[in-house]
Every structure is written in structure tokens, then in C-alpha cells.
Design an enzyme around this catalytic site. Sequence first.
Site, PDB file in Angstrom:
ATOM      1  N   GLU A   1       0.888  -1.191   0.079  1.00 44.74           N
ATOM      2  CA  GLU A   1      -0.103  -0.020  -0.086  1.00 44.74           C
ATOM      3  C   GLU A   1       0.854   1.315  -0.155  1.00 44.74           C
ATOM      4  O   GLU A   1       0.538   2.269  -0.705  1.00 44.74           O
ATOM      5  CB  GLU A   1      -0.905   0.057   1.197  1.00 44.74           C
ATOM      6  CG  GLU A   1      -1.869  -0.995   1.488  1.00 44.74           C
ATOM      7  CD  GLU A   1      -1.331  -1.936   2.349  1.00 44.74           C
ATOM      8  OE1 GLU A   1      -2.125  -2.600   3.197  1.00 44.74           O
ATOM      9  OE2 GLU A   1      -0.095  -2.248   2.380  1.00 44.74           O
TER      10      GLU A   1
ATOM     11  N   ASP B   1      -1.586  -5.338   3.504  1.00 42.93           N
ATOM     12  CA  ASP B   1      -1.711  -5.609   5.063  1.00 42.93           C
ATOM     13  C   ASP B   1      -2.277  -6.598   5.477  1.00 42.93           C
ATOM     14  O   ASP B   1      -3.249  -7.085   4.580  1.00 42.93           O
ATOM     15  CB  ASP B   1      -2.120  -4.489   5.959  1.00 42.93           C
ATOM     16  CG  ASP B   1      -1.424  -3.221   5.811  1.00 42.93           C
ATOM     17  OD1 ASP B   1      -0.026  -3.332   5.424  1.00 42.93           O
ATOM     18  OD2 ASP B   1      -1.626  -2.135   6.267  1.00 42.93           O
TER      19      ASP B   1
ATOM     20  N   ASP C   1      -5.160  -7.896   6.939  1.00 40.37           N
ATOM     21  CA  ASP C   1      -6.294  -7.699   7.597  1.00 40.37           C
ATOM     22  C   ASP C   1      -7.488  -7.711   6.356  1.00 40.37           C
ATOM     23  O   ASP C   1      -6.986  -7.820   5.277  1.00 40.37           O
ATOM     24  CB  ASP C   1      -6.446  -6.677   8.530  1.00 40.37           C
ATOM     25  CG  ASP C   1      -6.389  -5.169   7.743  1.00 40.37           C
ATOM     26  OD1 ASP C   1      -6.146  -5.124   6.624  1.00 40.37           O
ATOM     27  OD2 ASP C   1      -5.968  -4.162   8.578  1.00 40.37           O
TER      28      ASP C   1
ATOM     29  N   GLU D   1      -9.008  -5.071   5.080  1.00 42.13           N
ATOM     30  CA  GLU D   1      -8.809  -4.222   4.403  1.00 42.13           C
ATOM     31  C   GLU D   1      -7.647  -4.231   3.310  1.00 42.13           C
ATOM     32  O   GLU D   1      -7.893  -4.037   2.135  1.00 42.13           O
ATOM     33  CB  GLU D   1      -8.365  -2.974   5.095  1.00 42.13           C
ATOM     34  CG  GLU D   1      -8.853  -1.435   4.615  1.00 42.13           C
ATOM     35  CD  GLU D   1     -10.494  -1.236   4.468  1.00 42.13           C
ATOM     36  OE1 GLU D   1     -10.834  -0.859   3.473  1.00 42.13           O
ATOM     37  OE2 GLU D   1     -11.227  -1.941   5.325  1.00 42.13           O
TER      38      GLU D   1
ATOM     39  N   TYR E   1       1.921  -5.557  13.354  1.00 44.46           N
ATOM     40  CA  TYR E   1       0.958  -4.810  12.609  1.00 44.46           C
ATOM     41  C   TYR E   1      -0.115  -4.210  13.673  1.00 44.46           C
ATOM     42  O   TYR E   1      -0.358  -5.098  14.763  1.00 44.46           O
ATOM     43  CB  TYR E   1       0.084  -5.860  11.828  1.00 44.46           C
ATOM     44  CG  TYR E   1      -1.004  -5.473  10.844  1.00 44.46           C
ATOM     45  CD1 TYR E   1      -0.619  -4.062   9.974  1.00 44.46           C
ATOM     46  CD2 TYR E   1      -2.289  -5.638  10.729  1.00 44.46           C
ATOM     47  CE1 TYR E   1      -1.416  -3.489   9.231  1.00 44.46           C
ATOM     48  CE2 TYR E   1      -3.016  -4.947  10.177  1.00 44.46           C
ATOM     49  CZ  TYR E   1      -2.595  -3.872   9.512  1.00 44.46           C
ATOM     50  OH  TYR E   1      -3.410  -3.225   8.349  1.00 44.46           O
TER      51      TYR E   1
ATOM     52  N   ARG F   1      -3.120  -3.266  13.772  1.00 52.61           N
ATOM     53  CA  ARG F   1      -4.677  -3.255  13.713  1.00 52.61           C
ATOM     54  C   ARG F   1      -4.932  -4.729  14.001  1.00 52.61           C
ATOM     55  O   ARG F   1      -4.837  -5.709  13.262  1.00 52.61           O
ATOM     56  CB  ARG F   1      -5.298  -3.121  12.349  1.00 52.61           C
ATOM     57  CG  ARG F   1      -5.032  -1.676  11.951  1.00 52.61           C
ATOM     58  CD  ARG F   1      -6.088  -1.293  11.185  1.00 52.61           C
ATOM     59  NE  ARG F   1      -6.079   0.203  10.979  1.00 52.61           N
ATOM     60  CZ  ARG F   1      -5.426   1.016  10.065  1.00 52.61           C
ATOM     61  NH1 ARG F   1      -5.125   0.234   8.900  1.00 52.61           N
ATOM     62  NH2 ARG F   1      -5.558   2.202  10.052  1.00 52.61           N
TER      63      ARG F   1
ATOM     64  N   HIS G   1      -2.888 -12.675  13.521  1.00 52.84           N
ATOM     65  CA  HIS G   1      -3.565 -12.110  14.854  1.00 52.84           C
ATOM     66  C   HIS G   1      -2.615 -12.333  16.018  1.00 52.84           C
ATOM     67  O   HIS G   1      -2.316 -13.425  16.880  1.00 52.84           O
ATOM     68  CB  HIS G   1      -4.897 -12.798  14.958  1.00 52.84           C
ATOM     69  CG  HIS G   1      -5.818 -12.777  14.095  1.00 52.84           C
ATOM     70  ND1 HIS G   1      -6.559 -11.571  14.068  1.00 52.84           N
ATOM     71  CD2 HIS G   1      -6.147 -13.448  12.928  1.00 52.84           C
ATOM     72  CE1 HIS G   1      -7.133 -11.738  12.614  1.00 52.84           C
ATOM     73  NE2 HIS G   1      -7.029 -12.904  12.248  1.00 52.84           N
TER      74      HIS G   1
END
Length: 693
Positions: A10, A83, A85, A87, A302, A304, A348
Site C-alpha cells: 500500500e 496488510d 487484514d 482491508e 501490525y 490493527r 492475529h
Amino acid sequence: MTAKNLVIVESPAKAKTIEKYLGRNYKVVASLGHIRDLPKSQMGIDFEHNYQPKYISIRGKGDVIKDLKKNAKKAEHIYLAADPDREGEAIAWHVSHILDLDPAGKNRVVFNEITKDAVKNAFKTPRSIDMNLVDAQQARRVLDRLVGYSISPLLWKKVKKGLSAGRVQSIALKLIIDRENAIRAFVPEEYWTLDAEFKKGTGKKFAASFYGMNGKKLALKNNDAVQQVLKGIDRKGPFDITKVVKKERKRYPAAPFTTSSLQQEANRKLNFRTRKTMMLAQQLYEGINLGGKLGTVGLITYMRTDSTRVSNVAKTETSKFIHEQYGEAYAAVKIRQGKLQEGAQDAHEAIRPTSTLRTPESLEKVLDKDQMKLYRLIWSRFVASEMTPAVIDTVAMTIEQNGAIFRANGSQTKFPGFTKLYVSSRDQDEKDNLLPDLVVGDQVNLVKTDPAQHFTQPPARYSEANLVKALEENGVGRPSTYAPTIETIQKRYYVKLNARRFEPTELGEIVNDLICEFFPDIVDIKFTATVEGELDSIEEGKMPWVKVIDQFYHPFEKELAHAEEGIEKIQIKDEPAGFDCDICGAPMVIKLGRYGKFYACSRFPDCRNTKAIVKEIGVLCPQCHKGQIVERKSKKNRIFYGCDRYPDCDFVSWDKPVGRDCPKCGHYLVEKKARGGKQVICPNGDYKEAAQK
């Protein structure tokens, strides 16, 4: 020679970091976030065909897309390394669509931290795009679009242009307004405390508090109750120690950070806004140039995540670090032999440093002030979570005479454990309080009593940290949505920050009333939390996304039709102000502007005279006892308080009078900002009440 492999991420910062690790056969480019989205000019959802989203290339991204296609043509292999997740998965899917990649092809690469080992391992095990993750993201996007693009135009038509409503923002606003209503409805109740000091012989004085009478707890409702207790006490006579209970208590460290707990703690401890915390965390995750051979390295995992799980590699490294720095007694985990190899890391894991050995001190030259504050917070919290509990010796002592019971509580840290490194904002008040070594049967003398009047306090308004906590506890939104949600309700001027607490504006209350009346499901916390749970089910492959949207949309469609008919246009009418313009003589009116109400000339735009409105606070002037205290603004926009009978009464104060007098000296009491809250005090320094967060 062109690189055989193209990697798409990104952000340019992430691209730069990864390219260093992969070597010259890899070219890493950035998509600069999303490249396709729903159109801004229309709903963009095909209701006839299972709510299919109509994606278009984002305006201004034409050159980025052109470059991606050009680079893709030259490459033998294309890897999508957005990333880890929902998104990120969606970004990877959109990129693969634009580049015509096989959706089942193994070209998706995920890593939870941007370090050489993690990145190289990830490239050994690419996978295909996980459509469950993509569908969960699409479902959220479609739901938010349905709500936003259906309710917002209604608000424009019926209230005023530029307003908006959204699934999560409407709940955040309602939480703030519900709290405000509870504060308005709150009636303070008087209560008293009776503190005392005792000592044995010539020993050291110690504090105790009144507990009750004749074996039962007794609340002191007023001064008469206090006097009743004091009357029954023989001040000169001895008091008996009737009970001494010694215990050992353990305090355990907090878990390492999740996105939500990081946002809360950074707000409480560092005074960072949620958005700032996420921006800094992103910088630490994507890579900081450490200079020399090390180059650019991602410093944290990460940012998030909802998980507090920690990989075995990190546990081993941290255990070794704690053994060496603090000694075996401080390490919660024994050193494991050998490095545990982990394959592809799942997404996670808690937020932690990518290497415990990179201490905050070692990074002082490469991090700026705010990056350092956040890194220190993450590093300390994580290392502390792998340390042993603190051990505290507690003593509870009961002191009695003529049926009156006082209690003294003492504590002393026996072993600091994790507190040597980190104390969370919730536990900061724990201090050692040593009591003299007394046993049952000992007698002590009363040195002094200190009765104090208090009033119960209304619930506090939400700070950013409390609001994030409330949204999370209610299962509304996801950590990645909290920062933009909080920002939106402020940008729309539905709420304002006052002493770091959220206060609703009149506009916010108008919008909230409308949504509560016509769209009860949108502001129903249980309903919204159920939808969040269903989005998780889509991610786990247990529920088709179209079904989730369908279940939501049918009742919503009915509410929408009902609202179209039912909401009458709310004329935010210009009320007459009751006096004339001092420039042109036309009547002045009260208008509702972006920052609340103000006086303006009714001949606007021919006459542009405006005046600020002074706000009564419901307190009688403590000087003349005739006028009302009003809130005014100084030339520098600072709020102060004065009498509305000015110039006949010249009372003025920077601090807000509360309408009560000091029980000690009779001076009027004021409300001052205290650390993270407010406190009622006497300006003469004779009296203060406990600070309210």
C-alpha cells in the site's frame, strides 16, 4: 536488467523497507492505499443483482494504475503484499482485478511484521486471495454506503446541507448524548466522610476512616450523623485494635496491546488523539531507518489487531532479555532452548516490538519525540506482560471504641515484579502506605478527626479513551474504524471537545433525535453489534455476505420510506433576539452556525453585524446575589465567567463558580481543570473535593 518479481504494497514507506530485504530480483511498488471504490456521486449498489457494488477507479489514481499495469507487464511473478487484514485483502483483490490476475493463483503474501525474517518466510508460502476476508470488507463497505447515502440526503433536505449519518458514527453520537442526558438529570446527594489519625504511645501517626457502628457499616448522610458519631467517642480514652488481617496480594501485568487498548492508553498516558496514535503506529510498523548496516526496519508488529496472542519466538527472546536485564525472579517464562522456527505468521498477534532487544534507549537517535513516546509505551507494556506479578503485603486493621468502628488499610510492595518497568494508567494510584506493627489487643489514641462534606458526582463525559472503550465493549465498529468515526462527529460539529471531554452540540442533538425516532435500528447498540458479529461470520466463511446485507436492508428500507414521509422539514428558524442591531437598527436574530448559536443582523448580507451569545450557567452571582453568572469569551477566545449585571456588578472569574460555598471559610467554590478531569475547590485553598475524571 528488469526485476523478475513485482511486489505490490500500500505505502511507499513499506515498499522501501521490503525492497531492501528481497534483493535485486524484486521490485516493490505502492498502490497508495485503495485504487477502486464505490463512486462518490451515486449509491453505487445494484439492488436488482444481489447488492453488487459498482466499483470505479478512484479519482486521481489513474497514474498509479497505469504504472502498476506497466510494471506488471514486465514481471514474471506478481505478489500482492498488502496488510494482513480485511482491508489489506480487499486492496489485494482490487489490484489483482485491475491486473487481470487469476484470483485462485498463489500470489498473496502476508506478514505480521516488517522484518527480514518475517518477510522472507512469507515469500516462501504465498497463498491465493482469501475471498471470505474480501467479502467481509465488501459487506461492511456496502452496509456503510447504504446507511450513509440513504440517511444523509434526508438530513440535507430536512435539516441542513453538509450533515451526514453513518452506522458507527450515529452510535458514537448517541453514547455521548445519552451520557449528557444522564448528567443533566443527575441530582447530587450529600454524604460525609470521617477521617481520623491515631497513634500508639509515642509511635508514628497513621490514618484510618470511619466504617460503622456496632459491627455494621454506616453511611454518614449529613453533618448531624457525623456529630452523633463524634458525641459517642471519648477523645481522651483509648481505642482497641480488634482485628488485624495480613494478606499477600498479587498484581498481574496487563496483556500486551490490542489496537483498542493502545488507543486508550496513548490517550490517557500520552494525551495523544486516536488518529495521531494510529499514524505513529503505522510509521513504526512500516519501517524506520536505523542507519548503518541495519537500514530500514519495521519496529512493531501490525497495529490493527484484536488479539493479545504472542508468538513463541517473541516470548523466547523476551524471556532471555528479562533474565539478563532484571534477573530470573522477574521473568514469567523460563528460557526456552534454541530458537523456535515459525512458518507463515498468522495475522492475529498483539502489538509488540519486532525485537525486544531494540530498547527505547537504543533508538533515541532515530525516532522523533512522538514516535519515541509511543514506541516506549508499546515496548514497556509488552516486556512487562512477560514479567512476574508484583507481590504486595496488605494489612487491614479494625479500631473500635464504644461501638464506633474505624478501619485502616496498609500496603507495602514486597516484590515489584513487572511494576519495575511499567504501570498502566489504571493502576497509577497504588502507593505504599505503611501501618505501624500492631496486634489485636493493642490500644491506640485518637490524634485528630477530620469530617468532610461531599456530594455525589454526575457520570463524567466521555474522553476519547472512554469512547473507544465504550464502542469496543458494546461490540460496535472495529479498532480501525474508531479514529475516523471520532473525527467525523467532530468535523460535522455534532460534538465538541471541552477539557478533553466530548460535549454534544445543539446540531448533534437535533440529528440524534431524528435518527432515534426514524431509524431506531441504526442507533440500537445490540442490532449494530449483531451486524458486526455477522461480518465476522462472513470472514470465517460461515455466512454469505449477500444474506447479511439482505437481512439488514429490508427493515431499513421500510424505515427509510417511513422517514421520507414522517420527517417534516426542521426549520432551524432564526429566532428574534429581542433587540436591534447597533449598526443599522434592524432587528437582531439568533442563528445556528457551525459552532453553535450567535446573534446576527436580520438584514444579512447587507449588514454583517454579529455578536456572540452569552450562556447562563444556572448559578447566582456570588458577589451581588442578584445577577446570573454567564459564560463569556475573552479576545483570545478563552472562556471566563462574569455577572450579567455588568457594569453594575463587576464580578469576574476564569474558573467556573459552582453555586456552593466553602464549608470552611464561606468563599464561593469553583470548578478547576484537574489532571484528566475537573475538581471543585475553594480559591482560598481551604477546601477541595475529589477530582472527577
